[in-house]
Structures are given as C-alpha cells and as structure tokens.
Design a protein around this motif. Structure first.
Motif, PDB file in Angstrom:
ATOM      1  N   LYS A 133       9.393 -26.930  14.980  1.00  0.00           N
ATOM      2  CA  LYS A 133       9.284 -28.275  14.409  1.00  0.00           C
ATOM      3  C   LYS A 133       9.004 -29.312  15.504  1.00  0.00           C
ATOM      4  CE  LYS A 133      12.235 -27.367  10.400  1.00  0.00           C
ATOM      5  NZ  LYS A 133      11.105 -27.377   9.446  1.00  0.00           N
ATOM      6  N   VAL A 134       8.079 -30.213  15.206  1.00  0.00           N
ATOM      7  CA  VAL A 134       7.659 -31.243  16.154  1.00  0.00           C
ATOM      8  C   VAL A 134       8.103 -32.612  15.651  1.00  0.00           C
ATOM      9  CG1 VAL A 134       5.690 -32.375  17.255  1.00  0.00           C
ATOM     10  CG2 VAL A 134       5.665 -29.894  16.887  1.00  0.00           C
ATOM     11  N   THR A 135       8.647 -33.411  16.555  1.00  0.00           N
ATOM     12  CA  THR A 135       8.969 -34.814  16.268  1.00  0.00           C
ATOM     13  C   THR A 135       8.285 -35.680  17.319  1.00  0.00           C
ATOM     14  OG1 THR A 135      11.116 -34.319  15.263  1.00  0.00           O
ATOM     15  CG2 THR A 135      10.807 -36.544  16.122  1.00  0.00           C
ATOM     16  N   THR A 136       7.542 -36.697  16.892  1.00  0.00           N
ATOM     17  CA  THR A 136       6.908 -37.616  17.839  1.00  0.00           C
ATOM     18  C   THR A 136       7.264 -39.046  17.478  1.00  0.00           C
ATOM     19  OG1 THR A 136       4.879 -37.639  16.515  1.00  0.00           O
ATOM     20  CG2 THR A 136       4.974 -36.087  18.340  1.00  0.00           C
ATOM     21  N   MET A 137       7.436 -39.852  18.504  1.00  0.00           N
ATOM     22  CA  MET A 137       7.771 -41.270  18.337  1.00  0.00           C
ATOM     23  C   MET A 137       6.940 -42.104  19.308  1.00  0.00           C
ATOM     24  SD  MET A 137      11.936 -40.855  18.103  1.00  0.00           S
ATOM     25  CE  MET A 137      11.942 -39.657  19.451  1.00  0.00           C
ATOM     26  N   ASN A 138       6.723 -43.347  18.945  1.00  0.00           N
ATOM     27  CA  ASN A 138       5.989 -44.298  19.795  1.00  0.00           C
ATOM     28  C   ASN A 138       4.556 -43.867  20.069  1.00  0.00           C
ATOM     29  OD1 ASN A 138       8.434 -45.716  19.999  1.00  0.00           O
ATOM     30  ND2 ASN A 138       9.006 -44.599  21.861  1.00  0.00           N
ATOM     31  N   ALA A 139       3.934 -43.140  19.140  1.00  0.00           N
ATOM     32  CA  ALA A 139       2.552 -42.708  19.328  1.00  0.00           C
ATOM     33  C   ALA A 139       1.613 -43.901  19.196  1.00  0.00           C
ATOM     34  CB  ALA A 139       2.185 -41.651  18.298  1.00  0.00           C
ATOM     35  N   PRO A 140       0.485 -43.873  19.929  1.00  0.00           N
ATOM     36  CA  PRO A 140      -0.478 -44.988  19.852  1.00  0.00           C
ATOM     37  C   PRO A 140      -1.123 -45.105  18.472  1.00  0.00           C
ATOM     38  CG  PRO A 140      -1.385 -43.157  21.111  1.00  0.00           C
ATOM     39  CD  PRO A 140       0.055 -42.857  20.903  1.00  0.00           C
ATOM     40  N   ILE A 141      -1.151 -44.006  17.731  1.00  0.00           N
ATOM     41  CA  ILE A 141      -1.673 -44.009  16.362  1.00  0.00           C
ATOM     42  C   ILE A 141      -0.515 -43.686  15.430  1.00  0.00           C
ATOM     43  CG2 ILE A 141      -3.349 -43.003  14.767  1.00  0.00           C
ATOM     44  CD1 ILE A 141      -4.960 -42.131  17.230  1.00  0.00           C
ATOM     45  N   LYS A 333       9.219 -34.141  20.857  1.00  0.00           N
ATOM     46  CA  LYS A 333      10.293 -33.147  20.898  1.00  0.00           C
ATOM     47  C   LYS A 333       9.900 -31.950  20.043  1.00  0.00           C
ATOM     48  CE  LYS A 333      14.513 -34.522  20.373  1.00  0.00           C
ATOM     49  NZ  LYS A 333      15.727 -35.147  19.795  1.00  0.00           N
ATOM     50  N   THR A 334      10.428 -30.780  20.405  1.00  0.00           N
ATOM     51  CA  THR A 334      10.264 -29.598  19.561  1.00  0.00           C
ATOM     52  C   THR A 334      11.628 -28.975  19.305  1.00  0.00           C
ATOM     53  OG1 THR A 334       9.877 -28.165  21.472  1.00  0.00           O
ATOM     54  CG2 THR A 334       7.934 -29.053  20.329  1.00  0.00           C
ATOM     55  N   LEU A 335      11.772 -28.400  18.129  1.00  0.00           N
ATOM     56  CA  LEU A 335      12.975 -27.653  17.754  1.00  0.00           C
ATOM     57  C   LEU A 335      12.490 -26.266  17.348  1.00  0.00           C
ATOM     58  CD1 LEU A 335      16.066 -28.071  17.359  1.00  0.00           C
ATOM     59  CD2 LEU A 335      15.569 -28.435  14.934  1.00  0.00           C
ATOM     60  N   THR A 336      12.646 -25.307  18.252  1.00  0.00           N
ATOM     61  CA  THR A 336      12.058 -23.977  18.063  1.00  0.00           C
ATOM     62  C   THR A 336      13.134 -22.938  17.764  1.00  0.00           C
ATOM     63  OG1 THR A 336      10.281 -24.524  19.600  1.00  0.00           O
ATOM     64  CG2 THR A 336      10.615 -22.197  19.102  1.00  0.00           C
ATOM     65  N   THR A 337      12.937 -22.207  16.682  1.00  0.00           N
ATOM     66  CA  THR A 337      13.817 -21.097  16.330  1.00  0.00           C
ATOM     67  C   THR A 337      13.144 -19.801  16.727  1.00  0.00           C
ATOM     68  OG1 THR A 337      14.709 -22.303  14.438  1.00  0.00           O
ATOM     69  CG2 THR A 337      15.013 -19.918  14.443  1.00  0.00           C
ATOM     70  N   THR A 338      13.860 -18.948  17.446  1.00  0.00           N
ATOM     71  CA  THR A 338      13.304 -17.680  17.910  1.00  0.00           C
ATOM     72  C   THR A 338      14.249 -16.534  17.570  1.00  0.00           C
ATOM     73  OG1 THR A 338      12.211 -18.799  19.759  1.00  0.00           O
ATOM     74  CG2 THR A 338      12.431 -16.406  19.909  1.00  0.00           C
ATOM     75  N   ASN A 339      13.699 -15.479  16.982  1.00  0.00           N
ATOM     76  CA  ASN A 339      14.462 -14.270  16.696  1.00  0.00           C
ATOM     77  C   ASN A 339      13.995 -13.170  17.647  1.00  0.00           C
ATOM     78  OD1 ASN A 339      15.594 -15.634  14.477  1.00  0.00           O
ATOM     79  ND2 ASN A 339      13.962 -14.948  13.126  1.00  0.00           N
ATOM     80  N   THR A 340      14.921 -12.553  18.351  1.00  0.00           N
ATOM     81  CA  THR A 340      14.559 -11.524  19.323  1.00  0.00           C
ATOM     82  C   THR A 340      15.194 -10.192  18.959  1.00  0.00           C
ATOM     83  OG1 THR A 340      16.432 -11.793  20.842  1.00  0.00           O
ATOM     84  CG2 THR A 340      14.599 -13.332  21.079  1.00  0.00           C
ATOM     85  N   ASN A 341      14.479  -9.126  19.263  1.00  0.00           N
ATOM     86  CA  ASN A 341      15.010  -7.779  19.042  1.00  0.00           C
ATOM     87  C   ASN A 341      14.479  -6.855  20.133  1.00  0.00           C
ATOM     88  OD1 ASN A 341      14.342  -4.860  17.629  1.00  0.00           O
ATOM     89  ND2 ASN A 341      16.350  -5.645  17.107  1.00  0.00           N
ATOM     90  N   GLU A 342      15.389  -6.062  20.705  1.00  0.00           N
ATOM     91  CA  GLU A 342      15.010  -5.014  21.656  1.00  0.00           C
ATOM     92  C   GLU A 342      15.633  -3.710  21.188  1.00  0.00           C
ATOM     93  OE1 GLU A 342      14.237  -6.872  25.971  1.00  0.00           O
ATOM     94  OE2 GLU A 342      16.348  -6.878  25.385  1.00  0.00           O
ATOM     95  N   ASN A 343      14.777  -2.719  20.969  1.00  0.00           N
ATOM     96  CA  ASN A 343      15.229  -1.440  20.433  1.00  0.00           C
ATOM     97  C   ASN A 343      14.931  -0.329  21.442  1.00  0.00           C
ATOM     98  OD1 ASN A 343      14.402   1.189  18.776  1.00  0.00           O
ATOM     99  ND2 ASN A 343      15.920   0.065  17.592  1.00  0.00           N
ATOM    100  N   PHE A 344      15.934   0.520  21.686  1.00  0.00           N
ATOM    101  CA  PHE A 344      15.804   1.586  22.669  1.00  0.00           C
ATOM    102  C   PHE A 344      16.163   2.933  22.039  1.00  0.00           C
ATOM    103  CE2 PHE A 344      16.909  -2.337  24.703  1.00  0.00           C
ATOM    104  CZ  PHE A 344      16.114  -2.394  25.834  1.00  0.00           C
TER     105      PHE A 344
END
Length: 350
Positions: A133-141, A333-344
């Motif tokens: 998710k992206v949040t921007t503030m004070n952009a010129p446009i 700003k970004t709010l990033t959700t990441t799911n990780t998996n390592e299988n052996f």
C-alpha cells in the motif's frame, strides 16, 4: 516516478559464523526428553499408541515380565495402573508427551544438528507480497495524493494521469516506455518469488542456506521467545510444531542494516528465522515492523535422531517512509505485507 520502485527494498544480511552455544544443562534436558519418549514407546515400534498403554496395564497386573523394560513411567518407584493411565492420557491427547521445556530443548538440539551433521537437503523458498500500500502527501499534483492505495493501482493512476492533457505533451517515446515498464514491475511485485537450492551432504553451504543463514547455529530459542511447541511421535518420526508470538517493533526498536545484524539475531524471530535487515542508507526510514504467524514444523527420525524435514514460515509488515526528494515536499510511504516460506527436505542428496 522510479522513486516508487525503490521502496521494494533488497534484504541485506551480513556474513558471520558463530558456534552453537548449547550448554551441558540444555543437552541434559534434551537427553532426558528423548529418554522419556522412548519410555512412552515401550514396544519400540516408533509410535505412542494404545498398544503401549496396554503393555503398561499388563505390567501393572503382573501379566508380562517387567525386567527388560522400565514401566515405572511416573518414576514413583513402582509399576502400577497409574503409569498406564498417564500413557493413555498422552495417547488420547489429554496430556503432552513432553513439557514445553523438554520439547524445546529436544527441538533445539535436533535443528542445530543440521549444521553439525550437515545432511544433504533440497530447499524451496517462496516469498509473496500480497499487499503493498502506498500513501503520498504534499504531491505537486493533487491527484497523486493517495492513502493506502495498492502499489499496482497507484502506478496505473500515475500512468493514466501522465497520459492526459497537459502532461502528455511532455511525454516522449522513452518516457512512455519507462511508464510501461513501471506497470510491468508493479504487476511483478505481487507475484510469488520461488527459488530452489540443492545442498550436498557435508557441504559448507549449510551455513549459507539453512536458517539462520550465515551462522553456525539454527536455533537459540528459549521458552520466553515462543508461544508454544508440541512434540509427537508419528510413523517413526518425532514431529515438532513450534509457534511464535506476534511482535511489533516501532522506529529504532528494530535494528536495521548490516550493523544491526547481531542485534537482530537476539530478537525472538531472529533466533530461528532469516529476518530482513531493511537498509536505510538511501535516506528512507523504517517506521514500524510487525512479525506474525511464525511457525516451524520439524521432523527427525525417532530412532537415529536424523533430521528429515523442516518448514519455516512467517509474515511481516513493514512501514517505510521514502527518502525525501530534493526540492520537493512530497512524502511517500509504503506498507508492505510479505509472507515467507522456506522448506527443506533432508537426506535426498549425497
């Protein structure tokens, strides 16, 4: 616009090798736990079942000879129906075979042995970002100011904006190509990233590819670090299911960059997982990091103690503010959700 893509940060893990600091007390607890499991499996068939409880009952009744096996499970000095009842409660799932302390000690000893015994294994890693998710503030446009808009949707919005009058008047062929490349990269950022690795038996690559990467140990967890751990015997294997607590770090509570490597390994998740470093050298700021759903499933052979299988998974959410842009008041700003998996899967290669 390429500044948006810089928020998809690359993990940076410093290299260092440290030995396993298992104490004699830890080993004693693990050895006692293994002896307890073997005592439960009195018929030595690789599983704990009603058949074992039945043998305890027969021993208490004097039907079978108890000289060749220890049927005094509760260690009260006598073989009785109470021993059979305790075994039955374990079989029924009412009681755990081991205490949390015993199970964790046995887990630590087993999972750490991967880096000392160094069996061959095949590793599959999967990383998925279901939400950025992206949040921007004070952009010129004004239309560029958004709140928690998905990254792919934000890129589409920017491309649509730039292709409308009067902004499209400034677009040349190269700029149009860059905009289209942004669309492709935005779509790619949501796709699962899968990689595989085969590590040979006795290879030094165990330190590089088995958690915790680049260290000589695999787990330094204590009871204070975990939510729970279970331990069962199934089809000749000891199966552990370890659950972690959810944890959130705000601001400087989370050590970042290569300099914070050792401090990250002292965090609960850092004691068992490969956790990200989040490089702030570009001027970006980590506002908050949350870890959740940490789970490790580990299997080892009941009779030999050999590691057979390990599955590591957890999720994290990272809140990052991008580095300020020169001569601009834009805040991104970004709010990033990441799911990780390592299988052996162990012992499949030489």
């Amino acid at each position: 616009m390429k500044k948006v893509l810089s928020l998809l940060l690359v993990l940076c893990i410093a290299i260092g090798i440290f030995g396993v600091n298992a104490t004699a007390a830890d080993d004693a607890v693990a050895d006692a736990a293994m002896a307890k499991l073997q005592k439960l499996d009195v018929d030595s068939n690789g599983s704990i079942s009603t058949a074992d409880a039945s043998m305890y009952l027969k021993a208490a009744a004097g039907i079978i000879d108890t000289s060749e096996a220890d049927y005094d499970f509760d260690a009260d000095g006598s073989v009785s129906v109470l021993d059979a009842q305790k075994v039955l409660r374990v079989v029924a799932g009412v009681d755990s075979a081991l205490t949390q302390e015993e199970a964790l000690a046995l887990f630590n000893k087993g999972i750490n042995s991967v880096k000392t015994v160094r069996p061959g294994f095949e590793k599959t890693s999967t990383v998925v970002c279901p939400s950025i998710k992206v949040t921007t503030m004070n952009a010129p446009i004004g239309e560029m100011n958004v709140t928690n808009l998905e990254f792919s949707q934000y890129v589409d919005k920017i491309i649509k904006l730039m292709n409308t009058f009067p902004y499209n008047l400034a677009l040349d062929a190269e700029m149009k190509a860059q905009l289209e490349q942004m669309r492709v990269e935005a779509a790619e950022s949501y796709k699962p990233q899968v990689s595989t690795k085969t590590v040979a038996k006795a290879s030094n690559s165990h330190y590089t590819y088995f958690p915790v990467n680049n260290l000589g140990w695999s787990s330094r967890l204590t009871l204070a670090d975990i939510k729970s751990i279970s331990c069962t015997i199934e089809n000749g294997n000891i199966v552990y299911v370890l659950k972690m607590n959810d944890i959130t770090y705000v601001g400087d509570e989370y050590p970042t960059g290569a300099a914070g490597f050792s401090k990250r390994q002292a965090l609960p998740y850092g004691k068992i997982f490969n956790i990200p470093s989040f490089d702030e050298s570009d001027g970006s700021t980590v506002n908050k990091v949350s870890f959740s759903n940490g789970t490790v499933i580990y299997k080892q052979d009941y009779l030999t103690g050999s590691s057979l299988y390990a599955d590591y998974s957890y999720s994290y959410v990272i809140d990052i503010t991008a580095a300020p842009q020169k001569d601009s008041t834009l805040v991104m700003k970004t709010l990033t959700t990441t799911n990780t998996n390592e299988n052996f899967v162990m012992n499949k290669v030489n």
